[in-house]
Design a protein around this motif. Sequence first.
Motif, PDB file in Angstrom:
ATOM      1  N   VAL A 266     -27.466  13.860  12.322  1.00 45.16           N
ATOM      2  CA  VAL A 266     -28.421  13.780  11.425  1.00 45.16           C
ATOM      3  C   VAL A 266     -27.533  15.364  10.272  1.00 45.16           C
ATOM      4  CG1 VAL A 266     -30.443  14.275  12.826  1.00 45.16           C
ATOM      5  CG2 VAL A 266     -29.196  16.282  13.461  1.00 45.16           C
ATOM      6  N   GLY A 267     -26.933  15.853  10.415  1.00 49.08           N
ATOM      7  CA  GLY A 267     -25.869  17.455   9.579  1.00 49.08           C
ATOM      8  C   GLY A 267     -25.331  16.557   8.738  1.00 49.08           C
ATOM      9  N   HIS A 268     -24.167  15.925   8.815  1.00 49.50           N
ATOM     10  CA  HIS A 268     -22.979  15.198   8.107  1.00 49.50           C
ATOM     11  C   HIS A 268     -22.700  14.328   8.715  1.00 49.50           C
ATOM     12  CE1 HIS A 268     -21.221  13.720   4.485  1.00 49.50           C
ATOM     13  NE2 HIS A 268     -21.701  14.621   4.205  1.00 49.50           N
ATOM     14  N   HIS A 269     -22.201  13.024   8.054  1.00 47.94           N
ATOM     15  CA  HIS A 269     -21.806  12.066   9.060  1.00 47.94           C
ATOM     16  C   HIS A 269     -19.965  12.508   8.874  1.00 47.94           C
ATOM     17  CE1 HIS A 269     -21.282  10.576   4.618  1.00 47.94           C
ATOM     18  NE2 HIS A 269     -19.869   9.438   4.888  1.00 47.94           N
ATOM     19  N   ARG A 270     -19.003  13.256   7.916  1.00 53.90           N
ATOM     20  CA  ARG A 270     -17.699  13.137   7.778  1.00 53.90           C
ATOM     21  C   ARG A 270     -17.871  14.661   8.947  1.00 53.90           C
ATOM     22  NH1 ARG A 270     -15.544  11.672   3.795  1.00 53.90           N
ATOM     23  NH2 ARG A 270     -16.445  10.425   1.416  1.00 53.90           N
ATOM     24  N   ILE A 271     -18.670  15.097   9.468  1.00 51.76           N
ATOM     25  CA  ILE A 271     -18.451  15.465  10.681  1.00 51.76           C
ATOM     26  C   ILE A 271     -17.661  14.879  11.449  1.00 51.76           C
ATOM     27  CG2 ILE A 271     -18.786  17.012  13.030  1.00 51.76           C
ATOM     28  CD1 ILE A 271     -19.151  19.160  10.660  1.00 51.76           C
ATOM     29  N   ALA A 272     -17.450  13.940  11.831  1.00 54.00           N
ATOM     30  CA  ALA A 272     -16.427  12.815  12.721  1.00 54.00           C
ATOM     31  C   ALA A 272     -15.543  12.339  12.616  1.00 54.00           C
ATOM     32  CB  ALA A 272     -17.652  10.845  12.351  1.00 54.00           C
ATOM     33  N   ASN A 273     -14.522  12.668  11.211  1.00 54.30           N
ATOM     34  CA  ASN A 273     -13.581  13.070  11.143  1.00 54.30           C
ATOM     35  C   ASN A 273     -13.448  14.017  12.101  1.00 54.30           C
ATOM     36  OD1 ASN A 273     -13.523  11.516   8.739  1.00 54.30           O
ATOM     37  ND2 ASN A 273     -14.266  12.913   7.149  1.00 54.30           N
ATOM     38  N   PHE A 274     -13.583  15.427  12.875  1.00 52.82           N
ATOM     39  CA  PHE A 274     -12.745  16.381  13.193  1.00 52.82           C
ATOM     40  C   PHE A 274     -13.032  15.850  14.661  1.00 52.82           C
ATOM     41  CE2 PHE A 274     -14.899  18.547   9.695  1.00 52.82           C
ATOM     42  CZ  PHE A 274     -12.954  19.231   9.036  1.00 52.82           C
ATOM     43  N   VAL A 275     -13.794  14.461  14.848  1.00 51.32           N
ATOM     44  CA  VAL A 275     -13.954  14.150  16.605  1.00 51.32           C
ATOM     45  C   VAL A 275     -13.364  13.083  16.378  1.00 51.32           C
ATOM     46  CG1 VAL A 275     -15.432  13.489  17.954  1.00 51.32           C
ATOM     47  CG2 VAL A 275     -16.347  14.507  16.139  1.00 51.32           C
ATOM     48  N   GLY A 276     -12.732  11.745  15.535  1.00 50.25           N
ATOM     49  CA  GLY A 276     -12.279  11.167  15.992  1.00 50.25           C
ATOM     50  C   GLY A 276     -13.170   9.850  15.180  1.00 50.25           C
ATOM     51  N   ASP A 277     -12.989   8.730  15.764  1.00 44.77           N
ATOM     52  CA  ASP A 277     -13.303   6.958  15.594  1.00 44.77           C
ATOM     53  C   ASP A 277     -14.311   6.887  16.412  1.00 44.77           C
ATOM     54  OD1 ASP A 277     -13.686   5.013  14.194  1.00 44.77           O
ATOM     55  OD2 ASP A 277     -12.418   3.770  14.957  1.00 44.77           O
ATOM     56  N   ILE A 278     -15.817   7.540  15.941  1.00 43.34           N
ATOM     57  CA  ILE A 278     -16.384   6.765  17.213  1.00 43.34           C
ATOM     58  C   ILE A 278     -17.851   6.604  16.207  1.00 43.34           C
ATOM     59  CG2 ILE A 278     -16.487   9.334  18.073  1.00 43.34           C
ATOM     60  CD1 ILE A 278     -18.394  10.501  15.973  1.00 43.34           C
ATOM     61  N   GLN A 279     -18.397   6.059  14.895  1.00 41.60           N
ATOM     62  CA  GLN A 279     -18.904   5.019  14.574  1.00 41.60           C
ATOM     63  C   GLN A 279     -18.709   3.793  14.915  1.00 41.60           C
ATOM     64  OE1 GLN A 279     -20.961   6.294  12.018  1.00 41.60           O
ATOM     65  NE2 GLN A 279     -20.810   8.277  11.457  1.00 41.60           N
TER      66      GLN A 279
END
Length: 427
Positions: A266-279
């Motif tokens: 609900v924030g921004h999908h690019r936050i995933a870049n800091f976590v890893g391959d989660i999509q």
Amino acid sequence: MILRVFIAVFALLLLISATLLVVIVETTPLVTTRASEQVNDADTVNALLSQLQQSIKNRDESQTLVITEPQLDSLVGFIQRAAAGFRGKVNVTPSASMLAVSLQLPYTAGQGWLNLSVTLLPGKEVKVDQVSLGDLQIPGGLALRVLEWLVNVWTDSDIASYARQQVRGITMTDEDITVRLAPLEGLLRRLNEVKNGLTVEQDTELRDLTAYYLRYISWQDLSLDSTPQSLASYMQLTLARAAARSNPDTAVQHNKAAILALAVFVGHHRIANFVGDIQPDADRALRPARPAHLAGREDLARHFIISAALKVLSEQGVSLAIGEFKELMDRAMGGSGYSFVDLAADMAGVEFARVATDPDLARQVQAVIAANREEGVFMPAIEGLPEGLSKAEFEREYKQVDSDKYLQEVAEIRARLAELPLYATSP
């Protein structure tokens, strides 16, 4: 004999180390500029971001970037507000531009500083005149070659050498630095290859848990509803699931993952870049049918949950500095203006992440959020907080960040946060 040689070598290394410390460690900082003065020009960074976006969009064409001294100084000021013990200053002139940095050493009671200065020269390529580290003077060419080598070794590539070759010219005036670049397509492609091949330490458990909670929340009815939903509803479902799947020993890790998943969703999908391959699908990021809202506003939901995620990923000072810098940028023409309401959402997000990741409070936070869909549980009242201030209005009313009146507004937000039982609770 071997023992004596070993002792002699050890003593020599110790002497060299002690000598270097004496040469490079100083008792006073080289930079004394206040960050509150530097970030006052944060609104000028919008123009730089626009240039960068256009450069990436037109990546097949040669590029010219004009970077002003206020833009550079504002970015350095942002780092200074985010990182305790860091001070920086940029000075641009037609003949040379200098970056000066002072880093306070820990455990020195403010008496130990590393002072670094780098002098960049105009020319047809990147050229450094000299690098000073305390009293130690390093030839600029040598320093540049060592840095290039280190980056290449760390990334197991030639990315640093390639990037330097893309600079086709640097000119300077009293106000700005103009950098002419080759088309960015090749550099961007190589950066992507480096990112994919770079091995960095990663919390795989947190990554996998975040991926789980991201999928979980995306399957819920409210995520598919065409009617906008409150952030509180998303938090209730996700934290309830975290409570069901965790125990007192694992609650912190599950709460971190839940916060990061919500920030991505609900924030921004690019936050995933800091976590890893989660999509689940690399080409299509998961997101709700309609944006979440907080206090009836989409922007506040994003401010809250992204700030919470940044707190999980970093230090509190970084989270608040990012929110504050963004508000200072918004004072520019066409922006939404400086908003203490947005800042309140940022600060609330940081506070929520703090208690949710406290080992003594994590289970309690899960229970409180799982039992409530009321936003007032985690978000303070925003009535009466100033917002929409232009740069002129902000300067007339508050002069600059860290002024007494500005700090009074921040103290008011902190007082409102402290009134919420969720944040007032101690283990």
